[in-house]
Design an enzyme around this catalytic site. Structure first.
Site, PDB file in Angstrom:
ATOM      1  N   TYR A 116      20.320  50.084  -9.293  1.00  0.00           N
ATOM      2  CA  TYR A 116      18.921  50.482  -9.103  1.00  0.00           C
ATOM      3  C   TYR A 116      18.445  49.959  -7.752  1.00  0.00           C
ATOM      4  CZ  TYR A 116      14.492  52.083 -11.175  1.00  0.00           C
ATOM      5  OH  TYR A 116      13.331  52.779 -11.487  1.00  0.00           O
ATOM      6  N   GLY A 173      11.776  48.044 -15.321  1.00  0.00           N
ATOM      7  CA  GLY A 173      11.335  47.452 -16.575  1.00  0.00           C
ATOM      8  C   GLY A 173      12.471  46.708 -17.258  1.00  0.00           C
ATOM      9  N   ASP A 182      12.879  45.943 -20.298  1.00  0.00           N
ATOM     10  CA  ASP A 182      13.318  46.562 -21.539  1.00  0.00           C
ATOM     11  C   ASP A 182      14.348  47.653 -21.258  1.00  0.00           C
ATOM     12  OD1 ASP A 182      11.328  48.005 -20.227  1.00  0.00           O
ATOM     13  OD2 ASP A 182      10.478  48.828 -22.067  1.00  0.00           O
ATOM     14  N   ARG A 183      14.160  48.406 -20.178  1.00  0.00           N
ATOM     15  CA  ARG A 183      15.128  49.437 -19.787  1.00  0.00           C
ATOM     16  C   ARG A 183      16.483  48.795 -19.477  1.00  0.00           C
ATOM     17  NH1 ARG A 183      12.596  52.565 -14.890  1.00  0.00           N
ATOM     18  NH2 ARG A 183      14.541  53.766 -15.116  1.00  0.00           N
ATOM     19  N   ASP A 229      15.284  55.649 -24.807  1.00  0.00           N
ATOM     20  CA  ASP A 229      14.366  54.720 -25.460  1.00  0.00           C
ATOM     21  C   ASP A 229      13.044  55.436 -25.661  1.00  0.00           C
ATOM     22  OD1 ASP A 229      12.745  52.659 -26.319  1.00  0.00           O
ATOM     23  OD2 ASP A 229      13.563  51.191 -24.913  1.00  0.00           O
ATOM     24  N   THR A 279       6.439  53.911 -25.892  1.00  0.00           N
ATOM     25  CA  THR A 279       5.243  54.341 -25.165  1.00  0.00           C
ATOM     26  C   THR A 279       5.593  55.434 -24.165  1.00  0.00           C
ATOM     27  OG1 THR A 279       4.337  52.107 -25.374  1.00  0.00           O
ATOM     28  CG2 THR A 279       3.317  53.558 -23.754  1.00  0.00           C
ATOM     29  N   THR A 308      -4.666  75.291 -34.419  1.00  0.00           N
ATOM     30  CA  THR A 308      -4.623  74.389 -33.268  1.00  0.00           C
ATOM     31  C   THR A 308      -3.827  73.125 -33.567  1.00  0.00           C
ATOM     32  OG1 THR A 308      -6.757  75.222 -32.498  1.00  0.00           O
ATOM     33  CG2 THR A 308      -6.019  73.127 -31.592  1.00  0.00           C
TER      34      THR A 308
END
Length: 230
Positions: A73, A80, A82-83, A103, A106, A158
């Site tokens: 990276y 992040g 968590d990633r 993942d 959120t 809807t």
């Protein structure tokens, strides 16, 4: 939070609002020797004080922490944690394999690590709740729809139109990522983790490994890898 003995998870707590209450209890029940902390948000002073007072050393995961994988990276300080931990956990589960880690929380994140243990990076997409809220907040008349409820392949009002659009859209997005990556990496394994569950057709389900605690397992592997450095 989770407690591990070696590589085996002994106990896990998922109630974020009870973190402070859980820590003393876990410390009393287990002979804890070290710990690792990873967060994507700023911690409040009470929690920071509690962590600093723990009777064992802590490793604070960052972009400079030594890893059992190669991180390609370009901006590790913005990645992040968590990633990163999810990728490490998946690689530990299936070393020597090309892996796509999905993942679903959120946000929905897609991370790729190759068979040589090189993490190439990933993509970030809106998560399920974010999609429902965006349709409501950025339009004049669309209601805020809950994911639970009547599900049709094509909506007839809807509510069912929004629900099908969000859930089917995510399903097709995830399936599309997997199929696209498998064209380039035929032996690809796909790992699904995170808090939001999805239903897939059998052809997609057959190449997905679901592990809700992949991030925690990755953190434990990073901690063990850094044993003696903290």
């Amino acid at each position: 939070m989770a407690v591990f003995e070696g590589t085996e998870m002994q106990e896990v707590r998922t109630e974020n609002n009870q973190a402070l209450e859980c820590l003393p209890e876990l410390c009393a029940r287990y002979p804890l020797e070290r710990g690792i902390v990873a967060t994507v948000v700023d911690l409040g002073e009470p929690l920071l004080a509690t962590l600093k007072a723990l009777p064992f050393p802590l490793l604070w995961l960052s972009g400079q922490t030594p890893l059992p994988i190669t991180n390609l990276y370009e901006t590790p300080e913005t990645l992040g944690m968590d990633r990163l931990a999810a990728v490490v956990g998946a690689n530990a589960h299936a070393p020597g394999r090309d892996i796509l880690v999905i993942d679903a929380g959120t946000c929905v994140t897609y991370e790729f690590i190759d068979a040589e243990g090189r993490y190439h990076g990933g993509n970030i997409s809106p998560g399920m709740q974010m999609r429902f809220k965006a349709l409501h907040q950025f339009t004049a008349r669309l209601p805020l729809v809950e994911p639970e409820g009547r599900q049709l392949s094509m909506g007839r009002d809807t509510d069912t139109a929004i629900r099908a659009g969000v859930l089917k859209g995510m399903e097709y997005e995830i399936a599309g990522y997997i199929m696209s990556m498998k064209h380039k990496y035929p032996q690809l394994l796909a790992f699904l983790t995170g808090g939001d569950g999805f239903s897939f057709d059998s052809s997609v389900k057959s190449i997905i490994f679901a592990d809700r605690f992949l991030v925690l397992k990755g953190l434990n592997r990073i901690l063990n890898y850094n044993n003696g450095r903290i």
